[in-house]
Design an enzyme around this catalytic site. Structure first.
Site, mmCIF file in Angstrom:
data_model
loop_
_atom_site.group_PDB
_atom_site.id
_atom_site.type_symbol
_atom_site.label_atom_id
_atom_site.label_comp_id
_atom_site.label_asym_id
_atom_site.label_seq_id
_atom_site.Cartn_x
_atom_site.Cartn_y
_atom_site.Cartn_z
ATOM 1 N N ARG A 49 -60.740 -8.771 -0.326
ATOM 2 C CA ARG A 49 -59.630 -8.247 -1.112
ATOM 3 C C ARG A 49 -58.753 -7.401 -0.201
ATOM 4 N NH1 ARG A 49 -60.560 -3.737 -0.036
ATOM 5 N NH2 ARG A 49 -58.689 -3.133 -1.157
ATOM 6 N N GLY A 50 -57.613 -6.945 -0.760
ATOM 7 C CA GLY A 50 -56.639 -6.259 0.076
ATOM 8 C C GLY A 50 -55.664 -7.315 0.590
ATOM 9 N N ALA A 51 -54.369 -7.009 0.471
ATOM 10 C CA ALA A 51 -53.354 -8.052 0.684
ATOM 11 C C ALA A 51 -53.481 -8.798 2.025
ATOM 12 C CB ALA A 51 -51.967 -7.432 0.521
ATOM 13 N N ARG A 92 -55.109 -15.369 -6.848
ATOM 14 C CA ARG A 92 -54.616 -14.049 -7.251
ATOM 15 C C ARG A 92 -53.091 -14.050 -7.144
ATOM 16 N NH1 ARG A 92 -57.568 -8.803 -5.141
ATOM 17 N NH2 ARG A 92 -56.779 -8.030 -7.137
ATOM 18 N N GLN A 213 -62.447 0.816 -5.874
ATOM 19 C CA GLN A 213 -62.277 0.486 -4.454
ATOM 20 C C GLN A 213 -62.235 1.751 -3.583
ATOM 21 O OE1 GLN A 213 -60.654 -0.992 -6.939
ATOM 22 N NE2 GLN A 213 -60.052 -3.088 -6.454
ATOM 23 N N ASP A 254 -49.231 -4.408 -2.026
ATOM 24 C CA ASP A 254 -49.450 -5.856 -2.155
ATOM 25 C C ASP A 254 -48.157 -6.640 -2.076
ATOM 26 O OD1 ASP A 254 -51.848 -4.512 -3.568
ATOM 27 O OD2 ASP A 254 -52.466 -6.562 -3.107
ATOM 28 N N ASN A 264 -48.711 -1.869 -5.938
ATOM 29 C CA ASN A 264 -50.006 -1.528 -5.347
ATOM 30 C C ASN A 264 -51.005 -1.324 -6.482
ATOM 31 O OD1 ASN A 264 -51.584 -1.051 -2.948
ATOM 32 N ND2 ASN A 264 -51.690 1.084 -3.551
ATOM 33 N N LYS A 265 -52.228 -1.064 -6.112
ATOM 34 C CA LYS A 265 -53.313 -0.914 -7.091
ATOM 35 C C LYS A 265 -52.907 0.000 -8.241
ATOM 36 C CE LYS A 265 -56.439 -2.549 -7.189
ATOM 37 N NZ LYS A 265 -56.600 -3.782 -8.019
#
Ligand code: MRU
Length: 371
Positions: A49-51, A92, A213, A254, A264-265
């Protein structure tokens, strides 16, 4: 040095080795992924995960999809590749790096349409591996520009009793560290550089509901690297800022829209608003692969909604009554007016972002002057 999030092991018949991040922090386990369906699932389930890391994983996934292709001609091979790209693109929706990486591979293959299929397969694998090297260089450059902004800001004092210390204390949300990229992170790259150079730095990590996270991944990776980190729940961010403990906020993104709005998150928007209220600079680390100039503003960014169970029974224990309706957007959009600077690998951009981003992405502009 942060751990490697993803690497290729073996030759053309090898595997993408990645850390299964769903098991952190209690278990450090690697998965060797060899087929595109398993890679799709790994991205979807946030094993990786993470862009930027998602983009690299997708590139390897694309290679896996076509490495055993029996296509004898370009057109058949390209059709198979495009189908696989479409499939991976459905894993995603928010991180634009996923689509950026897939398009990059598709464009590469199209540019070498005259080559035989085996040569094209090798090109895809080489390109995916090149993305790891590039990502490392990009993150290190973001680290340098980010550190320029942070140095000298250490006045808040990160821990009780340390007020006035020269330690630069930052707050971050979610994980934009090594585990969100190939190795070095975007938002945490300046932190790793500071630590390497003996510059005192301290990180407050938001826990980051609902999937934690910040607690599971950011706190873990900073601890592994020996960087001082203090974990807080998301609803404590206001208090630590009000207490004057935070010199700067740095988060990842992202997707950056053409006007500098950033996705973002979920929870990032609240942190940005708090930072403005308390006069704390709010920096967004943004590799150019996360910039989407096709979207004029952040309200056009597709926001992933995830299943209710992540909220009602996170990590296996039910914490809400059965049947209660849940809204679970995985990302939010922070309007550009809250963003003090966008830290890219080519320099730190200041508002107005529409002009700054256009200039940045014009070829041969070179380094943007950071203040
Ligand atoms: O759902 P996740 O864990 O993939 O969300 C990750 C983030 O929001 C990160 O901050 C973002 O991808 C930037 S990573 C350098």
């Amino acid at each position: 040095m942060p751990v490697k999030t993803i690497e290729w092991v073996g030759g053309p018949d090898g595997a993408a080795r990645l850390i299964d991040q769903t098991l952190l922090p209690t278990e450090l386990k690697h998965l060797d992924v060899t087929d595109v369906e398993t890679m799709w699932e790994a991205i979807r389930m946030l094993r990786i995960r993470g862009a930027p890391a998602i983009g690299i994983a997708a590139a390897f996934g694309l290679y896996m999809a076509v490495r055993d292709s029996r296509a004898g001609d370009y057109a058949t091979f390209k059709a198979e590749l495009d189908r696989a790209a479409q499939y991976l693109a459905g894993s995603r929706p928010t991180a634009v790096n996923l689509f950026w990486a897939l398009k990059r591979i598709q464009d590469l293959v199209a540019a070498h349409a005259r080559e035989p299929v085996p040569a094209l397969k090798q090109r895809i694998l080489d390109e995916a591996m090149r993305m790891i090297d590039e990502d490392n260089a990009v993150c290190r450059a973001i680290g340098e520009y980010g550190l320029e902004l942070l140095v000298g800001q250490g006045q808040a004092g990160g821990l009780p009793g340390q007020a006035g210390s020269l330690t630069c204390t930052i707050l971050t949300h979610c994980n934009a560290g090594g585990l969100a990229t190939a190795q070095w992170g975007t938002a945490l790259a300046p932190v790793y550089l500071a630590a390497e150079r003996g510059i005192p730095v301290h990180v407050y990590a938001d826990e980051t509901r609902p999937l934690l996270q910040g607690a599971r991944i950011t706190a873990w990776e900073l601890q592994q690297a020996g960087v001082p980190v203090t974990l807080i729940t998301d609803n404590m961010a206001a208090t630590v800022m009000a207490q004057g403990r935070i010199d700067a906020v740095i988060v990842g993104t992202d997707r950056v829209a053409a006007n500098g709005d950033v996705a973002n998150k979920i929870g990032t928007l609240g942190v940005a608003i708090l930072a403005k209220e308390f006069g704390v600079p709010f920096y967004v680390a943004a590799p150019t692969s996360s910039i989407d100039m096709s979207l004029a503003s952040g309200d056009l960014i597709p926001i992933e909604e995830r299943k209710p169970e992540e909220v009602t029974e996170g990590f296996g224990r039910r914490t809400a009554p059965p049947g209660v309706p849940v809204y679970n957007p995985a990302f939010d959009v922070t309007p550009n007016r809250y963003v003090t600077a966008l830290i890219t690998e080519k320099g730190a951009l200041r508002p107005p972002y529409t002009d700054a981003l256009r200039t940045l992405l014009t070829p041969d502009t070179g380094r943007i002057q950071s203040e």
